[in-house]
Every structure is written in structure tokens, then in C-alpha cells.
Scaffold this motif. Structure first.
Motif, PDB file in Angstrom:
ATOM      1  N   VAL A 100       0.874  -1.321  -0.119  1.00 48.29           N
ATOM      2  CA  VAL A 100       0.071  -0.008  -0.013  1.00 48.29           C
ATOM      3  C   VAL A 100       0.797   1.152  -0.018  1.00 48.29           C
ATOM      4  O   VAL A 100       0.590   2.206  -0.940  1.00 48.29           O
ATOM      5  CB  VAL A 100      -1.099  -0.051   1.138  1.00 48.29           C
ATOM      6  N   ALA A 101       1.902   1.142   0.869  1.00 46.40           N
ATOM      7  CA  ALA A 101       2.679   2.486   0.939  1.00 46.40           C
ATOM      8  C   ALA A 101       3.470   2.761  -0.415  1.00 46.40           C
ATOM      9  O   ALA A 101       3.854   3.920  -0.499  1.00 46.40           O
ATOM     10  CB  ALA A 101       3.738   2.197   2.108  1.00 46.40           C
ATOM     11  N   ASP A 102       3.598   1.880  -1.314  1.00 48.53           N
ATOM     12  CA  ASP A 102       4.425   1.763  -2.725  1.00 48.53           C
ATOM     13  C   ASP A 102       3.512   2.252  -3.822  1.00 48.53           C
ATOM     14  O   ASP A 102       4.079   2.347  -5.016  1.00 48.53           O
ATOM     15  CB  ASP A 102       5.133   0.594  -2.772  1.00 48.53           C
ATOM     16  N   ARG A 103       2.133   2.268  -3.386  1.00 48.60           N
ATOM     17  CA  ARG A 103       1.369   2.348  -4.748  1.00 48.60           C
ATOM     18  C   ARG A 103       1.235   3.753  -5.269  1.00 48.60           C
ATOM     19  O   ARG A 103       0.813   4.643  -4.557  1.00 48.60           O
ATOM     20  CB  ARG A 103      -0.204   2.145  -4.248  1.00 48.60           C
ATOM     21  N   ASP A 104       1.793   3.984  -6.402  1.00 43.73           N
ATOM     22  CA  ASP A 104       1.998   5.273  -7.043  1.00 43.73           C
ATOM     23  C   ASP A 104       2.171   4.944  -8.680  1.00 43.73           C
ATOM     24  O   ASP A 104       2.971   4.190  -8.903  1.00 43.73           O
ATOM     25  CB  ASP A 104       3.207   5.825  -6.724  1.00 43.73           C
ATOM     26  N   THR A 108       5.016   2.404 -11.537  1.00 41.89           N
ATOM     27  CA  THR A 108       4.685   0.992 -11.927  1.00 41.89           C
ATOM     28  C   THR A 108       4.758   0.739 -13.420  1.00 41.89           C
ATOM     29  O   THR A 108       4.644   1.683 -14.035  1.00 41.89           O
ATOM     30  CB  THR A 108       2.989   0.444 -11.311  1.00 41.89           C
ATOM     31  N   ALA A 136      -2.131  -2.756 -10.994  1.00 43.88           N
ATOM     32  CA  ALA A 136      -1.550  -1.671 -10.361  1.00 43.88           C
ATOM     33  C   ALA A 136      -1.109  -0.457 -11.314  1.00 43.88           C
ATOM     34  O   ALA A 136      -0.454   0.544 -10.777  1.00 43.88           O
ATOM     35  CB  ALA A 136      -0.532  -2.225  -9.452  1.00 43.88           C
ATOM     36  N   GLN A 210      -7.446   4.549  -6.590  1.00 40.54           N
ATOM     37  CA  GLN A 210      -7.350   3.344  -5.876  1.00 40.54           C
ATOM     38  C   GLN A 210      -5.821   2.893  -6.236  1.00 40.54           C
ATOM     39  O   GLN A 210      -5.244   1.825  -5.491  1.00 40.54           O
ATOM     40  CB  GLN A 210      -8.269   2.186  -6.282  1.00 40.54           C
ATOM     41  N   LYS A 211      -5.115   3.255  -7.165  1.00 41.01           N
ATOM     42  CA  LYS A 211      -3.659   2.931  -7.485  1.00 41.01           C
ATOM     43  C   LYS A 211      -2.579   3.863  -7.107  1.00 41.01           C
ATOM     44  O   LYS A 211      -1.438   3.500  -7.311  1.00 41.01           O
ATOM     45  CB  LYS A 211      -3.448   2.671  -8.992  1.00 41.01           C
ATOM     46  N   GLY A 212      -3.144   4.834  -6.382  1.00 39.52           N
ATOM     47  CA  GLY A 212      -2.337   5.637  -5.336  1.00 39.52           C
ATOM     48  C   GLY A 212      -2.074   7.046  -6.070  1.00 39.52           C
ATOM     49  O   GLY A 212      -1.323   7.820  -5.577  1.00 39.52           O
ATOM     50  N   SER A 214      -2.650  10.863  -6.917  1.00 42.39           N
ATOM     51  CA  SER A 214      -3.149  11.889  -6.039  1.00 42.39           C
ATOM     52  C   SER A 214      -4.214  12.699  -7.340  1.00 42.39           C
ATOM     53  O   SER A 214      -4.064  12.412  -8.446  1.00 42.39           O
ATOM     54  CB  SER A 214      -2.095  13.076  -5.897  1.00 42.39           C
TER      55      SER A 214
END
Length: 376
Positions: A100-104, A108, A136, A210-212, A214
Motif C-alpha cells: 500500500v505504501a508503494d502504490r504510485d 509502476t 496496479a 485506488q492505484k495511489g 493524487s
């Protein structure tokens, strides 16, 4: 009775193959002598490969490829005959593979998907089934296309990288060096969303967060996808970006359309590949299920598809799911019975932990009841 067992996965707890095995075990434990045929279902998301491999007595092919964060991973795809490969993005660049912390979306990539497709081409596959659920990524298929040989450059004439952030840098592309074999095979893509590539209902706006992503990134990616599609469509003299499903899996739908693929209902595609209709036609009873069922189950989801096939041949269909939500009257119009496996007040965590036993017990009760009333 001849019983067909065809559940989707119980997300977070059981794969469709595991659920099928549990239901079959529960039926056989009653000793009625029922013939049970398992046909695990999926809709293109996580579990698609396993469902089709199990249903068709296929095999897994181990492969090493680039993962969602650019690292090398060991994964697999399916071979359901000597010429048909089944590949799912969830196994290669899936959201569950990224902490979760790496979702950006900036970091990817879909590059590994192209590598896996090339591996299957090297094995002389002529038919592909691709499941797009659970990605992702949000790169409009840039990584996939680069892996297959597309060239893309930034404004300074440098070749761009393989990550989502590189999509925003593309100013020129060439498809001249794409592996020609991809145009000579049949590619069917399991896709159950109708989003276009960009716009207020596009990939970035609807699924980016949902994939991080903003809010700033959503705007950046939406603009980048529009620009990228214009470059590609001008080069090919074709237009795919507004087609329903082009925005699937962060724009992978668009990339596959470019490669000549057909976007199809995931449940229907999996069902046809596993000869579901022919099997249900011979059944006395069908059992399906999923993690949670509500009215949306009837619109494109695997249990709804199974119910439609069963009704076509006047075969009773029973729904056994993790939970039932909302008004179930619409469900009862297609299913002979709808049951939740929850038999007492339980937390979500407990339900997930005890899903196997709960499904086993509910199946036994349901089948026991059916046999008693049919014999009375």
C-alpha cells in the motif's frame, strides 16, 4: 444428481478453484452419490489463469518477468491446450503485488506483460486469453508496447523509460518494430469495464486514486493519455481511445485494441473457454457463488452469467456467497435459492479466516435440503 459447481473467487479468502473443491467435498460427504463437475469461474481478474487451467486440465508455465515496480519476479501463466495461453495482469503487475505504501502510478509498469506474451509466442501459441482485472498500473499500456518493440521518444529525442511517469514525456512513437507475431495471433481480452481511455469516466479519473494517484496525478495522466492516444492513432490512422473498455487496467484496453485484440465480457470469455454452457446443459443442479452478492451480481459478474446459462436450459441454480447485501429479490428472479455462508454474527476478519468451514457447512445444509424435498 449431476451437479455443476462453478463459483467465482471469495475475494480475500478463497480462490474459485479452492471454493469449487470445498463445495465438491461437502456434497460428496453427504453420501447421496451425486456426480460433481467443478468449473471454477473468473471474470478476468485474479484467479482467471487458475480457473481456466483447472476447468480445462491445462498446465501452468513458470516464467520470470519484470514486476509492477520494475523488479524481476517469478510468476506463471496458463496453457489450456498446446496453442492457447491464458495470462492475467494480476499475476504480473497486480495491485496486490504492490505494498500500500508503494502504490504510485509513476513507478509502476506493464512491461512484464509484454515479456510474458513474448514467452508464449516463443512457445508457438496462436491464441491468447488476457485477463485485465486487478492491475496496479496506469500507463496506457506503454510498458507492454515497449516490451513488444514499440519505440517512444521524449522532446529531446531520448527513448523514454518503461514506467507510468514516462508516459507524460512521450512526444513521438513508432510501431514499426513491434513483434510482427502479435498481429498473426488471436487475442481475446477479458474486460468488464466500459470506461474510455481518458476523460471524466476514463482510466485515470475513475481508477487512478485506488492505484495511489493524487488528484494532481489524475489530471496529469488524463492529459498524457489523451496526448499518447493522439500520437498512436495518428500513426495508425485508427481511433480506439473512446471505445468502451479502452480505459480498462489503466489503459491496457487501449493498447490491446491497437494490437488487434477483441475486448469481451470476462465471465463469458472464461465460460466459453471452459465449455460452461455444454456442461450446464447436462446438469440437474448448478451451484455458484462469490464473496458478496447483490443486484450488481446480475450485471456482468460470473454468478449472474452462470445463472443465465442455467435458466436457458431450465436447470435450477443456487447461489452460495460470503454475504448477501441489499434487496435480493432481483437475485431470486434468476436463482432458485440464495444463501450466505455466515451462520452467526461474525466480524469480517473471522469470516475470512473461517471461510472454508463456513462454505463447507452451508453447502452441506443446502444440498441435504434439496435432496430431502426432491425425494419427498
Amino acid at each position: 444428481m449431476n451437479i455443476v459447481v462453478a463459483p467465482d473467487s471469495f475475494k480475500g479468502s478463497l480462490t474459485s478453484s479452492q471454493a469449487s473443491a470445498i463445495i465438491k467435498k461437502a456434497i460428496q460427504s453427504l453420501g447421496f452419490g451425486d456426480t460433481v463437475t467443478t468449473k471454477p469461474m473468473a471474470d478476468g481478474g485474479e484467479g482467471t489463469v487458475d480457473a481456466l487451467v483447472t476447468a480445462s486440465n491445462g498446465k501452468r508455465i513458470a516464467v520470470t518477468c519484470t514486476g509492477p515496480l520494475g523488479e524481476k519476479i517469478n510468476t506463471y501463466y496458463g496453457m489450456i491446450d498446446e496453442q492457447t495461453a491464458v495470462i492475467e495482469i494480476a499475476n504480473i503487475a497486480g495491485l496486490v503485488q504492490v505494498p500500500v505504501a508503494d502504490r504510485d502510478p509513476d513507478i509502476t509498469t506493464t512491461y512484464g506483460l509484454g515479456e510474458v506474451i513474448k514467452d508464449a509466442l516463443d512457445r508457438n501459441c496462436t491464441s491468447f486469453i488476457i485477463g485485465l482485472g486487478g492491475s496496479a498500473t496506469n500507463d496506457a499500456g506503454l510498458g507492454l508496447l515497449l516490451a513488444l518493440g514499440m519505440k517512444a521518444w521524449d522532446q529531446d529525442g531520448n527513448e523514454v523509460g518503461i514506467y507510468g511517469r514516462d508516459l507524460t514525456k512521450v512526444t513521438r512513437i513508432s510501431l514499426n518494430d513491434v513483434d510482427p507475431r502479435i498481429y498473426d495471433v488471436t487475442v481475446q481480452v477479458a474486460c468488464d469495464v466500459e470506461n474510455p481511455l481518458f476523460g471524466e469516466k476514463g482510466a485515470s479519473a475513475v481508477y487512478g486514486p485506488q492505484k495511489g494517484a493524487s488528484q494532481k496525478q489524475v489530471i496529469q495522466y488524463d492529459t498524457a493519455m489523451k496526448h499518447f492516444s493522439e500520437l498512436v492513432e495518428t500513426d495508425q490512422l485508427l481511433k480506439f481511445s473512446s471505445i468502451a473498455g479502452a480505459g480498462a487496467a489503466g489503459g491496457l484496453g487501449f493498447a490491446f485494441l491497437l494490437l488487434g485484440a477483441k475486448l469481451l465480457s470476462g465471465a463469458k470469455l472464461v465460460g466459453e473457454a471452459s465449455y460452461m454452457e455444454e456442461t450446464i446443459k447436462q446438469a440437474d443442479l448448478v451451484i455458484t457463488g462469490e464473496g458478496q452478492s447483490d443486484e450488481q451480481t446480475l450485471y456482468g459478474k460470473a454468478p449472474g452469467y452462470i445463472a443465465d446459462l442455467a435458466n436457458k436450459y431450465d436447470v435450477p441454480a443456487v447461489l452460495i456467497s460470503g454475504s448477501l447485501a441489499g434487496n435480493i429479490d432481483p437475485l431470486l428472479e434468476k436463482f432458485s435459492g440464495c444463501y450466505s455462508i455466515i451462520n452467526q454474527p461474525l466480524s469480517i476478519e473471522t469470516c475470512i479466516a473461517q471461510a472454508e468451514e463456513l462454505l463447507y457447512q452451508q453447502t452441506k445444509q443446502t444440498i441435504h435440503f434439496i435432496h430431502k424435498i426432491t425425494r419427498s
